[in-house]
Scaffold this active site. Structure first.
Site, short mmCIF file in Angstrom:
data_model
loop_
_atom_site.label_atom_id
_atom_site.label_comp_id
_atom_site.label_asym_id
_atom_site.label_seq_id
_atom_site.Cartn_x
_atom_site.Cartn_y
_atom_site.Cartn_z
N GLU A 190 2.66 -73.05 -7.80
CA GLU A 190 1.99 -72.65 -9.05
C GLU A 190 0.80 -73.57 -9.34
O GLU A 190 0.77 -74.31 -10.33
CB GLU A 190 2.98 -72.68 -10.22
CG GLU A 190 4.09 -71.66 -10.06
CD GLU A 190 4.99 -71.53 -11.27
OE1 GLU A 190 5.12 -72.50 -12.03
OE2 GLU A 190 5.57 -70.46 -11.46
N GLU A 383 9.14 -66.25 -6.48
CA GLU A 383 9.95 -66.57 -7.66
C GLU A 383 9.98 -65.37 -8.58
O GLU A 383 8.92 -64.83 -8.93
CB GLU A 383 9.38 -67.75 -8.46
CG GLU A 383 9.59 -69.09 -7.84
CD GLU A 383 9.17 -70.24 -8.76
OE1 GLU A 383 9.40 -70.13 -10.00
OE2 GLU A 383 8.63 -71.22 -8.25
C1 BG6 Z 1 8.32 -71.70 -12.35
C2 BG6 Z 1 8.53 -72.95 -11.54
O1 BG6 Z 1 7.29 -71.94 -13.25
O2 BG6 Z 1 9.30 -71.28 -13.19
C3 BG6 Z 1 9.97 -73.33 -11.32
O3 BG6 Z 1 7.89 -72.89 -10.28
C4 BG6 Z 1 10.74 -73.09 -12.61
O4 BG6 Z 1 10.03 -74.67 -10.88
C5 BG6 Z 1 10.65 -71.61 -12.96
O5 BG6 Z 1 12.07 -73.52 -12.56
C6 BG6 Z 1 11.43 -71.23 -14.20
O6 BG6 Z 1 11.06 -72.05 -15.28
P1 BG6 Z 1 12.12 -72.86 -16.11
O7 BG6 Z 1 11.34 -73.74 -16.97
O8 BG6 Z 1 12.91 -71.84 -16.85
O9 BG6 Z 1 12.96 -73.60 -15.13
#
Ligand code: BG6
Length: 486
Positions: A190, A383
């Site tokens: 990201e 993701e």
């Molecule tokens: C993304 C990141 O922004 O979102 C991850 O690459 C992160 O590292 C994921 O865990 C979800 O966000 P969060 O804050 O709910 O863990």
């Protein structure tokens, strides 16, 4: 509808070292920027940013505090200790790809050592060999919110150009060591986070002095150059390596059909895609140069930088997708809802997660189609997942039908986009196994298909249990996507 997923589609799960491994001071690992970030309750974004982005005093205090009590990423979900058990569960799940990251601090604890730490290198080698035996392809991020803390405090993070050379040495070390074990590499997770949250993305601390936005843009430029140099080096080391960039895709809709709102949404989308413009097309778009000009930002470049960016673009574009956002010229006219690093105008057409994130499966189709149209390079969703509070029943089971519903609805849209011709390498759902949240450092914000018996304080057995979503995803993978219609 018959399945549109090809036989070699990389079905998988994803997580990051700093959120899963724990063992923050074991086998020579150095402190990373994530190891000094404390637990934060969600809700107040001002407070969340202050905690996610500790000031120099908080960092100094944390760096001299031993133990894991207040710093959840130091304990993660014990992957470093239990990785063999976890790989067996991933094999049972039937995944073809595991997206993970290497902790730079296991290889070069401060970032400055002349020689790498063999114990760290050996850990990932054991892991990659086991994955290979189980038929699981690693998709490896070199930098996922985790740089040596020493480089944050002594160099000012990525704002210092010397960090490029230190990163190249780290990257060169692992690219050589893991030849034959890894094919897919991502340089920076990201990469746009360096602008949104400069500490998390670029190790740029808020020390109260002016010009932090400028330092963040400078840091981002250094990361772009480092990414391009590492891409070139990967190709030299092993021509079969495939190197990708990674964007937090933030698709913006206009709040209304007023052209001013539509133009605002286009602007916000273009600023988000400016990162992939640099990494896929090889040049900064005019919109960024205008932003620098109008905000008094002077990004220092060396004479070769633009050539390096132009000559070493990526092989594929990977991205995270969790939510969509809404743009308006007068955002105060509308209500707000959450995001991981910000709040956004509420979209009345969408439901939100417990954490206030818009749930928008169709947005994923739009994002895919739009990225494919714009860039015409293979895409990879690395993701996508639902952060939720899971309840463990008396018999130990976790009936997370809401997560199954989330995954199904998103994958249906993925299939639609692929049927329209989008070239997609794979889909790795976040986080596969429960891990510590990146933003709030909560354990109870769970993304996994595998439950981990640890709470926000790190208490519990650490035992792993398959959730309902595990069995659903296992059957989906086994059917090549056909059970989406079941
Ligand atoms: C993304 C990141 O922004 O979102 C991850 O690459 C992160 O590292 C994921 O865990 C979800 O966000 P969060 O804050 O709910 O863990």
């Amino acid at each position: 509808m018959s399945t549109a997923f090809p036989d070699d589609f990389l079905w998988g799960v994803a997580f990051a070292a700093n959120q899963a491994e724990g063992a923050y001071d074991v086998d020579g690992k150095g402190l990373s920027q994530a190891d000094v970030v404390p637990f934060a309750r969600p809700g107040d974004y001002v407070e969340l940013h202050a905690l996610m982005s500790p000031n120099p005093e908080r960092i100094a205090q944390a760096a001299t505090t031993a133990g894991t009590a207040d710093y959840p990423k130091r304990r993660g979900s014990h992957f470093y200790e239990r990785w063999e058990e976890d790989v067996e569960l991933f094999a049972e799940l039937g995944i073809r790809a595991l997206r993970m990251s290497i902790a730079w601090t296991r290889i070069f604890p401060t970032g400055e050592e002349a020689e790498p730490n063999e114990a760290g290198l050996a850990f990932y080698e054991r892991l990659f060999r086991r994955l290979q035996e189980r038929g699981i392809t690693p998709v490896v991020t070199l930098s996922h919110y985790e740089m040596p803390l020493h480089l944050v405090t002594e160099y000012g993070g990525w704002a210092d150009r010397r960090v490029i050379g230190l990163f190249e040495r780290y990257a060169d070390t692992v690219l050589r060591r893991y030849r034959g074990l890894v094919t897919y590499w991502l340089t920076f997770n990201e990469i746009n986070t360096t602008i949104i949250e400069p500490y998390t993305g670029g190790g740029v601390v808020d020390d109260g002095s002016p010009g932090r936005t400028g330092r963040a843009h400078q840091a981002l430029h250094h990361q772009f150059v480092a990414s391009a140099l590492v891409t070139a080096r990967a190709r030299e080391i092993d021509p079969s390596y495939r190197v990708g960039c990674m964007l937090a895709r933030m698709l913006h809709y206009p709040a209304t059909s007023d052209p001013a709102d539509v133009q605002q949404a286009q602007h916000d989308n273009d600023m988000n895609l400016a990162h992939t413009d640099v990494q896929v097309r090889g040049a900064y778009p005019g919109i960024v140069r205008r932003f620098w000009r109008e905000n008094g930002i002077d990004v220092v470049m060396e004479p070769d930088d633009e050539r390096i960016l132009a000559e070493n673009t990526v092989d594929f574009l990977s991205f995270s997708y969790y939510m969509t956002l809404v743009s308006a010229v007068e955002p105060e006219k509308y209500g707000a809802t959450g995001g991981n690093l910000f709040s956004t105008v509420k979209n009345p057409h969408l439901e939100t997660s417990e954490w206030g994130w818009h749930l928008d499966p169709i947005g994923l189709r739009i994002a895919l189609t739009d990225l494919w149209t714009r860039y015409q390079v293979p895409l990879f969703i690395v993701e996508n997942g639902l952060g939720a509070t899971d309840r463990v029943a008396h018999d130990g089971s976790v009936g997370d039908d809401y997560r199954v519903d989330y995954l199904r609805r998103h994958l249906e849209q993925v299939r639609e986009a692929m049927a329209d011709g989008v070239d997609l390498l794979g889909y790795t759902t976040w986080g596969g196994i429960d891990i510590v949240s990146a933003s709030t450092s909560q354990m109870e914000k769970r993304y996994g298909l595998i439950h981990v018996d640890l709470d926000d304080r790190g208490e519990g057995t650490g035992n792993r249990t398959q959730k309902q979503s595990f069995f659903w995803y296992r059957d989906l993978i086994a059917s090549g996507g056909a059970t989406l219609d079941a």
